[in-house]
Design a protein around this motif. Structure first.
Motif, PDB file in Angstrom:
ATOM      1  N   GLN A  67       0.807  -1.083  -0.017  1.00  0.00           N
ATOM      2  CA  GLN A  67       0.048   0.060   0.194  1.00  0.00           C
ATOM      3  C   GLN A  67       0.896   1.103   0.170  1.00  0.00           C
ATOM      4  N   ALA A  68       1.958   1.264   0.823  1.00  0.00           N
ATOM      5  CA  ALA A  68       2.781   2.416   0.819  1.00  0.00           C
ATOM      6  C   ALA A  68       3.356   2.711  -0.639  1.00  0.00           C
ATOM      7  N   GLN A  69       3.599   1.471  -1.309  1.00  0.00           N
ATOM      8  CA  GLN A  69       4.279   1.746  -2.756  1.00  0.00           C
ATOM      9  C   GLN A  69       3.317   2.378  -3.665  1.00  0.00           C
ATOM     10  N   ILE A  70       2.020   1.881  -3.537  1.00  0.00           N
ATOM     11  CA  ILE A  70       0.849   2.244  -4.232  1.00  0.00           C
ATOM     12  C   ILE A  70       0.697   3.856  -3.958  1.00  0.00           C
ATOM     13  N   ASP A  71       0.615   4.005  -2.633  1.00  0.00           N
ATOM     14  CA  ASP A  71       0.166   5.663  -2.178  1.00  0.00           C
ATOM     15  C   ASP A  71       1.431   6.524  -2.774  1.00  0.00           C
ATOM     16  N   LYS A  72       2.800   5.889  -3.090  1.00  0.00           N
ATOM     17  CA  LYS A  72       3.917   6.801  -3.742  1.00  0.00           C
ATOM     18  C   LYS A  72       3.679   7.148  -4.958  1.00  0.00           C
ATOM     19  N   ARG A  73       2.720   6.848  -5.747  1.00  0.00           N
ATOM     20  CA  ARG A  73       2.362   6.792  -7.030  1.00  0.00           C
ATOM     21  C   ARG A  73       1.035   7.010  -7.374  1.00  0.00           C
ATOM     22  N   PRO A  74       0.662   8.589  -6.697  1.00  0.00           N
ATOM     23  CA  PRO A  74      -0.719   9.224  -6.928  1.00  0.00           C
ATOM     24  C   PRO A  74      -1.122   9.495  -8.297  1.00  0.00           C
ATOM     25  N   GLY A  75      -2.518   8.847  -8.432  1.00  0.00           N
ATOM     26  CA  GLY A  75      -2.825   9.036 -10.000  1.00  0.00           C
ATOM     27  C   GLY A  75      -2.772   8.029 -10.679  1.00  0.00           C
ATOM     28  N   ALA A  76      -1.714   7.107 -10.362  1.00  0.00           N
ATOM     29  CA  ALA A  76      -1.660   5.775 -11.242  1.00  0.00           C
ATOM     30  C   ALA A  76      -2.874   4.801 -11.080  1.00  0.00           C
TER      31      ALA A  76
END
Length: 167
Positions: A67-76
Motif C-alpha cells: 500500500q505504501a508503494q501504491i500511495d507513492k504513485r498518486p494518480g496511477a
C-alpha cells in the motif's frame, strides 16, 4: 471501479518480508524482492498508458509495504486485488512477477504473455542457463535489467511482441 471490458496488467507479488528465504533459494540479495517490486511498479506505471495494473499478492504478503508503494504513485491506475490469478489472467494484456509462481501457469494456459523480472544469483543463473527456472510458464525472463523490462513492456503494450502460442 474497473471497466468490465478493459484489459489490465496482472502483477503477481511474492512475499517481500520473506526475502531471506528467497535469497537462500536463489535471489542475489535479501532486499531483492522489495527493490524489484518498486522498479517493476515504476516501469508499469510509466508504460501502461492508463491501463489498470491489478496487483495480486499472496495472502501472507506485507500489505502495508504494498500500500505504501501504491500511495507513492498518486494518480496511477493501480488496484490491489485478491481476485484469483486465472480471473486476472483472463483480462490481462500480460502478466508479470518478480519470482517464479505457479500463477504464471494460469496466465500461460490462458495464452497470456508472461514476464519474470527477477534478480537470480549467479548459482541460479548458472543452473538455468540465464533463463527462468520455469521456462514453460515464462515468455520473457529478465534478470535485473530495468531498461530491458521497459522495452518488453512497451512492445507488449503496443502489440509488437507476440509470444508464440502454447504448444
Amino acid at each position: 471501479g474497473l471497466d468490465p471490458n478493459s484489459d489490465v496488467i496482472g502483477y503477481m507479488v511474492s512475499e517481500p518480508y520473506q526475502s531471506e528465504t528467497h535469497m537462500k533459494y536463489g535471489l542475489r540479495a535479501a532486499n531483492s524482492l522489495p527493490a524489484l517490486f518498486e522498479k517493476t511498479l515504476d516501469v508499469l506505471v510509466e508504460e501502461a498508458n492508463g491501463l489498470p495494473i491489478l496487483i495480486r499478492s499472496q495472502l501472507a504478503v506485507d500489505y502495508p509495504f504494498i500500500q505504501a508503494q501504491i500511495d507513492k504513485r498518486p494518480g496511477a491506475n493501480i488496484i490491489h486485488s485478491y481476485l484469483h490469478a486465472s480471473v486476472i489472467a483472463s483480462r490481462s494484456r500480460f502478466f508479470i512477477t518478480n519470482w517464479i509462481t505457479t500463477t504464471l501457469a494460469d496466465a500461460r494456459s490462458a495464452g497470456v504473455p508472461t514476464i519474470e523480472y527477477s534478480d537470480y544469483n549467479d548459482r541460479l543463473k548458472s543452473i538455468f542457463a540465464n533463463g527462468s527456472c520455469c521456462p514453460e510458464w515464462t515468455t520473457h525472463f529478465i534478470n535485473q535489467d530495468q531498461e530491458q523490462l521497459r522495452t518488453i513492456v512497451r512492445r507488449l503494450m503496443d502489440g509488437t511482441d507476440v509470444p508464440p502460442p502454447i504448444s
